[in-house]
Motif scaffolding. Structure first.
Motif, PDB file in Angstrom:
ATOM      1  N   TYR A   1       0.776  -1.312   0.063  1.00 51.57           N
ATOM      2  CA  TYR A   1       0.002   0.015  -0.038  1.00 51.57           C
ATOM      3  C   TYR A   1       0.917   1.458  -0.070  1.00 51.57           C
ATOM      4  O   TYR A   1       0.398   2.268   0.073  1.00 51.57           O
ATOM      5  CB  TYR A   1      -0.945  -0.019   1.406  1.00 51.57           C
ATOM      6  CG  TYR A   1      -1.621  -1.374   1.256  1.00 51.57           C
ATOM      7  CD1 TYR A   1      -3.007  -1.423   0.317  1.00 51.57           C
ATOM      8  CD2 TYR A   1      -1.257  -2.341   1.965  1.00 51.57           C
ATOM      9  CE1 TYR A   1      -3.722  -2.721   0.522  1.00 51.57           C
ATOM     10  CE2 TYR A   1      -1.913  -3.422   2.207  1.00 51.57           C
ATOM     11  CZ  TYR A   1      -3.303  -3.592   1.278  1.00 51.57           C
ATOM     12  OH  TYR A   1      -3.669  -4.806   1.264  1.00 51.57           O
ATOM     13  N   LEU A   2       2.306   1.115  -0.083  1.00 57.08           N
ATOM     14  CA  LEU A   2       3.245   2.260  -0.104  1.00 57.08           C
ATOM     15  C   LEU A   2       3.250   2.854  -1.305  1.00 57.08           C
ATOM     16  O   LEU A   2       3.081   2.486  -2.606  1.00 57.08           O
ATOM     17  CB  LEU A   2       4.616   1.699   0.269  1.00 57.08           C
ATOM     18  CG  LEU A   2       5.645   2.838   0.175  1.00 57.08           C
ATOM     19  CD1 LEU A   2       5.379   3.702   1.375  1.00 57.08           C
ATOM     20  CD2 LEU A   2       6.998   1.927   0.078  1.00 57.08           C
ATOM     21  N   VAL A   3       3.084   4.250  -1.378  1.00 61.08           N
ATOM     22  CA  VAL A   3       3.251   5.161  -2.525  1.00 61.08           C
ATOM     23  C   VAL A   3       4.918   5.186  -2.670  1.00 61.08           C
ATOM     24  O   VAL A   3       5.440   6.098  -1.864  1.00 61.08           O
ATOM     25  CB  VAL A   3       2.832   6.345  -2.628  1.00 61.08           C
ATOM     26  CG1 VAL A   3       2.951   7.117  -3.953  1.00 61.08           C
ATOM     27  CG2 VAL A   3       1.387   6.359  -2.083  1.00 61.08           C
ATOM     28  N   ARG A   4       5.441   4.546  -3.854  1.00 65.29           N
ATOM     29  CA  ARG A   4       6.682   4.630  -4.087  1.00 65.29           C
ATOM     30  C   ARG A   4       7.371   6.131  -4.453  1.00 65.29           C
ATOM     31  O   ARG A   4       6.647   6.799  -5.341  1.00 65.29           O
ATOM     32  CB  ARG A   4       7.233   3.646  -5.105  1.00 65.29           C
ATOM     33  CG  ARG A   4       6.769   2.149  -4.871  1.00 65.29           C
ATOM     34  CD  ARG A   4       7.616   1.597  -3.779  1.00 65.29           C
ATOM     35  NE  ARG A   4       7.396   0.250  -3.291  1.00 65.29           N
ATOM     36  CZ  ARG A   4       7.874  -0.600  -2.163  1.00 65.29           C
ATOM     37  NH1 ARG A   4       8.990  -0.005  -1.661  1.00 65.29           N
ATOM     38  NH2 ARG A   4       7.476  -1.740  -2.285  1.00 65.29           N
ATOM     39  N   GLU A   5       8.377   6.592  -3.783  1.00 66.55           N
ATOM     40  CA  GLU A   5       9.038   7.735  -4.242  1.00 66.55           C
ATOM     41  C   GLU A   5       9.324   7.852  -5.678  1.00 66.55           C
ATOM     42  O   GLU A   5       9.869   7.005  -6.174  1.00 66.55           O
ATOM     43  CB  GLU A   5      10.274   7.907  -3.278  1.00 66.55           C
ATOM     44  CG  GLU A   5      10.697   9.190  -3.657  1.00 66.55           C
ATOM     45  CD  GLU A   5      11.892   9.488  -2.704  1.00 66.55           C
ATOM     46  OE1 GLU A   5      12.518  10.673  -2.669  1.00 66.55           O
ATOM     47  OE2 GLU A   5      12.346   8.867  -1.896  1.00 66.55           O
TER      48      GLU A   5
ATOM     49  N   THR B   1       7.896  10.080   0.210  1.00 64.91           N
ATOM     50  CA  THR B   1       9.360   9.809   0.046  1.00 64.91           C
ATOM     51  C   THR B   1       9.769   8.826   1.147  1.00 64.91           C
ATOM     52  O   THR B   1       8.997   8.535   2.034  1.00 64.91           O
ATOM     53  CB  THR B   1      10.000  11.273   0.714  1.00 64.91           C
ATOM     54  OG1 THR B   1       9.724  11.641   1.986  1.00 64.91           O
ATOM     55  CG2 THR B   1       9.945  12.376  -0.440  1.00 64.91           C
ATOM     56  N   ALA B   2      11.069   8.381   1.101  1.00 67.54           N
ATOM     57  CA  ALA B   2      11.374   7.490   1.991  1.00 67.54           C
ATOM     58  C   ALA B   2      11.243   7.815   3.509  1.00 67.54           C
ATOM     59  O   ALA B   2      11.103   6.867   4.371  1.00 67.54           O
ATOM     60  CB  ALA B   2      12.772   7.051   1.793  1.00 67.54           C
ATOM     61  N   HIS B   3      11.385   9.107   3.579  1.00 69.98           N
ATOM     62  CA  HIS B   3      11.375   9.450   5.127  1.00 69.98           C
ATOM     63  C   HIS B   3      10.252  10.185   5.504  1.00 69.98           C
ATOM     64  O   HIS B   3      10.007  10.215   6.906  1.00 69.98           O
ATOM     65  CB  HIS B   3      12.420  10.749   5.187  1.00 69.98           C
ATOM     66  CG  HIS B   3      12.141  11.744   4.484  1.00 69.98           C
ATOM     67  ND1 HIS B   3      13.176  11.956   3.362  1.00 69.98           N
ATOM     68  CD2 HIS B   3      11.485  13.136   4.412  1.00 69.98           C
ATOM     69  CE1 HIS B   3      12.639  12.926   2.446  1.00 69.98           C
ATOM     70  NE2 HIS B   3      11.725  13.676   3.155  1.00 69.98           N
TER      71      HIS B   3
ATOM     72  N   TRP C   1       3.723   8.068   1.920  1.00 59.71           N
ATOM     73  CA  TRP C   1       2.283   7.879   1.868  1.00 59.71           C
ATOM     74  C   TRP C   1       1.846   6.447   1.706  1.00 59.71           C
ATOM     75  O   TRP C   1       2.393   5.562   1.124  1.00 59.71           O
ATOM     76  CB  TRP C   1       1.830   8.903   0.941  1.00 59.71           C
ATOM     77  CG  TRP C   1       1.481  10.021   1.078  1.00 59.71           C
ATOM     78  CD1 TRP C   1       2.425  11.149   0.491  1.00 59.71           C
ATOM     79  CD2 TRP C   1       0.442  10.921   1.645  1.00 59.71           C
ATOM     80  NE1 TRP C   1       1.683  12.243   0.668  1.00 59.71           N
ATOM     81  CE2 TRP C   1       0.716  12.135   1.650  1.00 59.71           C
ATOM     82  CE3 TRP C   1      -0.655  10.084   2.470  1.00 59.71           C
ATOM     83  CZ2 TRP C   1      -0.254  12.767   2.275  1.00 59.71           C
ATOM     84  CZ3 TRP C   1      -1.472  11.097   2.978  1.00 59.71           C
ATOM     85  CH2 TRP C   1      -1.473  12.455   2.925  1.00 59.71           C
ATOM     86  N   TYR C   2       0.830   5.984   2.394  1.00 62.80           N
ATOM     87  CA  TYR C   2       0.211   4.858   2.233  1.00 62.80           C
ATOM     88  C   TYR C   2      -1.261   4.884   1.991  1.00 62.80           C
ATOM     89  O   TYR C   2      -1.990   5.659   2.347  1.00 62.80           O
ATOM     90  CB  TYR C   2       0.297   3.884   3.506  1.00 62.80           C
ATOM     91  CG  TYR C   2       1.707   3.430   4.094  1.00 62.80           C
ATOM     92  CD1 TYR C   2       2.153   2.062   3.567  1.00 62.80           C
ATOM     93  CD2 TYR C   2       2.510   4.169   4.672  1.00 62.80           C
ATOM     94  CE1 TYR C   2       3.153   1.892   3.931  1.00 62.80           C
ATOM     95  CE2 TYR C   2       3.828   3.910   5.132  1.00 62.80           C
ATOM     96  CZ  TYR C   2       4.125   2.611   4.887  1.00 62.80           C
ATOM     97  OH  TYR C   2       5.230   2.172   5.237  1.00 62.80           O
TER      98      TYR C   2
END
Length: 294
Positions: free
Chosen positions: A10-14, A236-238, A241-242
């Protein structure tokens, strides 16, 4: 469990464009029954409660949880259920409504910056500074009321500039010990319709419904585009967004709680160590207490 509870899915990839239509609003349940769901959520809540105590004592990190969604997606419900075991002294929840005249006299990040959590605490934003690239984008006339300089209003890159401001803020917070998780509760238009009808048909829920909800529903497709652009530009990695499927509230709660737990478990939290000087101080205090008459 029927479905597989895998947060990475469910992660939005950077750096990747997001297409909300390709993301589900309903998943196979992560539970086989209501009883199992309650037990799983209770376990997550208990684990969060335990780890929050260590987080508070460790006092190295602040945690910021941001929730955004269309109306009736269940933000309040998720926050209430997932954080039910958290000590209120270590958690702050802010719901950002229409900005006041005083808030409009500042830049768009000012009012939320004033509510950022301290180290050792959890801050929850029910809506946030992201409203400035969502509702303002759908209703650009709001710019006028914000007093934004006219030249800036006519700048075609205004949204890119705001994304940049947000990303820079979140990088700054990360460098200084704030860990950020951002959740978009992804609701289908049909499920929103059902929940609106439920609010109308049940007197005890009438207070949750406003004619403004119907007016905003007319801009559904515009909001979807605004969310796609926003999440694509600011995940972003830091500060990831999910996109949480939100048609099933129980599933959403389990998924959000699992993601929060995973983040906490990666921080390496620990209780402060007792050095020699502190140990001696405690020893002397113990002697005093033991010498008192019982």
């Amino acid at each position: 469990m029927n479905g597989v509870l895998s947060p990475e899915k469910y992660l939005v990839r950077e750096g990747r464009a997001l297409e909300l239509a390709a993301r589900p609003t309903l998943e196979s349940p992560f539970y086989a029954s209501k009883k199992e769901c309650a037990e799983l959520l209770e376990r997550h809540v208990r684990q969060l409660s335990d780890i929050q105590q260590v987080h508070y004592a460790d006092n190295r990190y602040a945690v910021l949880l941001i929730f955004q969604a269309m109306d009736a997606a269940g933000k309040d419900s998720v926050i209430r259920h997932v954080m039910s075991g958290i000590n209120p002294q270590g958690c702050q929840v802010y719901s950002f409504k229409h900005p006041s005249a005083h808030e409009l006299d500042h830049d768009f990040l000012w009012r939320t910056n004033c509510a950022l959590p301290e180290r050792g605490r959890i801050g929850i934003f029910n809506r946030s500074y992201y409203e400035e690239v969502l509702i303002v984008r759908v209703h650009p006339d709001i710019f006028v009321r914000q007093g934004v300089p006219e030249a800036h209003m006519k700048n075609g890159d205004v949204w890119k500039e705001r994304y940049r401001s947000i990303n820079e803020l979140e990088r700054h917070l990360y460098r200084n010990g704030t860990r950020i998780l951002k959740f978009f509760l992804h609701l289908s238009r049909e499920e929103q319709r059902k929940r609106f009808l439920d609010r109308i048909d049940k007197p005890e829920k009438n207070w949750k419904f406003s004619i403004d909800d119907i007016e905003e529903r007319k801009f559904w497709h515009e909001y979807q585009k605004a969310y796609e652009a926003c999440l694509s530009a600011t995940s972003t990695a830091h500060a990831p967004w999910y996109v949480i499927p939100a048609d099933d509230k129980k599933n959403a709660r389990l998924l959000v709680s699992r993601i929060i737990l995973d983040m906490f478990q990666q921080l390496g939290l620990r209780y402060p160590e007792t050095d020699a000087q502190r140990a001696e101080e405690l020893f002397e205090c113990r002697k005093i207490l033991m010498s008192e008459d019982s």
